[in-house]
Design an enzyme around this catalytic site. Sequence first.
Site, PDB file in Angstrom:
ATOM      1  CG  HIS A   4       2.387 -10.450  -7.075  1.00 52.90           C
ATOM      2  ND1 HIS A   4       2.501  -9.655  -8.190  1.00 52.90           N
ATOM      3  CD2 HIS A   4       1.061 -10.653  -6.892  1.00 52.90           C
ATOM      4  CE1 HIS A   4       1.292  -9.385  -8.659  1.00 52.90           C
ATOM      5  NE2 HIS A   4       0.396  -9.992  -7.892  1.00 52.90           N
ATOM      6  CB  CYS A  57       7.956  -1.353 -10.629  1.00 53.66           C
ATOM      7  SG  CYS A  57       7.352  -2.905  -9.941  1.00 53.66           S
ATOM      8  CG  HIS A 114       7.682  -6.730  -9.171  1.00 53.50           C
ATOM      9  ND1 HIS A 114       8.797  -5.904  -9.164  1.00 53.50           N
ATOM     10  CD2 HIS A 114       8.057  -7.841  -8.482  1.00 53.50           C
ATOM     11  CE1 HIS A 114       9.784  -6.484  -8.486  1.00 53.50           C
ATOM     12  NE2 HIS A 114       9.356  -7.673  -8.052  1.00 53.50           N
TER      13      HIS A 114
HETATM   14  P1  DGP Z   1      -2.608  -9.287  -8.291  1.00 51.12           P
HETATM   15  O1  DGP Z   1      -4.011  -8.782  -8.413  1.00 51.12           O
HETATM   16  O2  DGP Z   1      -2.493 -10.815  -8.434  1.00 51.12           O
HETATM   17  O3  DGP Z   1      -1.663  -8.549  -9.215  1.00 51.12           O
HETATM   18  O4  DGP Z   1      -2.158  -8.989  -6.802  1.00 51.12           O
HETATM   19  C1  DGP Z   1      -1.691  -7.748  -6.404  1.00 51.12           C
HETATM   20  C2  DGP Z   1      -1.898  -7.656  -4.933  1.00 51.12           C
HETATM   21  O5  DGP Z   1      -1.120  -6.588  -4.444  1.00 51.12           O
HETATM   22  C3  DGP Z   1      -3.335  -7.357  -4.523  1.00 51.12           C
HETATM   23  O6  DGP Z   1      -3.837  -8.479  -3.769  1.00 51.12           O
HETATM   24  C4  DGP Z   1      -3.249  -6.126  -3.646  1.00 51.12           C
HETATM   25  C5  DGP Z   1      -1.778  -6.000  -3.351  1.00 51.12           C
HETATM   26  N1  DGP Z   1      -1.295  -4.632  -3.279  1.00 51.12           N
HETATM   27  C6  DGP Z   1      -1.503  -3.635  -4.169  1.00 51.12           C
HETATM   28  N2  DGP Z   1      -0.881  -2.521  -3.771  1.00 51.12           N
HETATM   29  C7  DGP Z   1      -0.268  -2.818  -2.594  1.00 51.12           C
HETATM   30  C8  DGP Z   1       0.546  -2.062  -1.690  1.00 51.12           C
HETATM   31  O7  DGP Z   1       0.839  -0.876  -1.887  1.00 51.12           O
HETATM   32  N3  DGP Z   1       0.988  -2.695  -0.583  1.00 51.12           N
HETATM   33  C9  DGP Z   1       0.686  -4.013  -0.328  1.00 51.12           C
HETATM   34  N4  DGP Z   1       1.169  -4.532   0.794  1.00 51.12           N
HETATM   35  N5  DGP Z   1      -0.053  -4.758  -1.156  1.00 51.12           N
HETATM   36  C10 DGP Z   1      -0.532  -4.150  -2.283  1.00 51.12           C
END
Ligand code: DGP
Length: 114
Positions: A100, A5, A98
């Site tokens: 958020h 994850c 996960h």
């Molecule tokens: P959602 O689409 O609601 O599941 O939001 C997931 C968010 O996570 C999306 O806005 C982009 C962010 N995200 C994906 N991978 C990474 C990462 O490796 N680092 C960070 N900081 N954010 C990430």
Amino acid sequence: MTADCLFCRIAAGEIPADIVAEDEGWVAFRDIQPQAPVHVLVIPRVHVESAADLETDSDLAGELLRAASVVARTEGLEQDGFRIVTNVGERAGQSVMHLHFHVLGGRRMRWPPG
Ligand code: DGP
């Protein structure tokens, strides 16, 4: 922790992230694809798939919402307003399984969301 994850690995410090705040139970870090001038994600350290799993854990739900509002204040969003949002399931736009909470601010928000 769930080994495959992404957000578990960020919470464990295995994958770098721009962390803005953290506590025993949660971590807040900047979204890699910001959708607003301020875009922070608040995640629990424990692996919970989505807000659908909060039905049985009101303590965690409260802790994460409290964290989101602390982040909004420390990011200077209190005066102008901000949005806290969480997507549940792929059809609602959840891409990382996960839990958020997105904390978004620094621009005018539209409604309804797409
Ligand atoms: P959602 O689409 O609601 O599941 O939001 C997931 C968010 O996570 C999306 O806005 C982009 C962010 N995200 C994906 N991978 C990474 C990462 O490796 N680092 C960070 N900081 N954010 C990430």
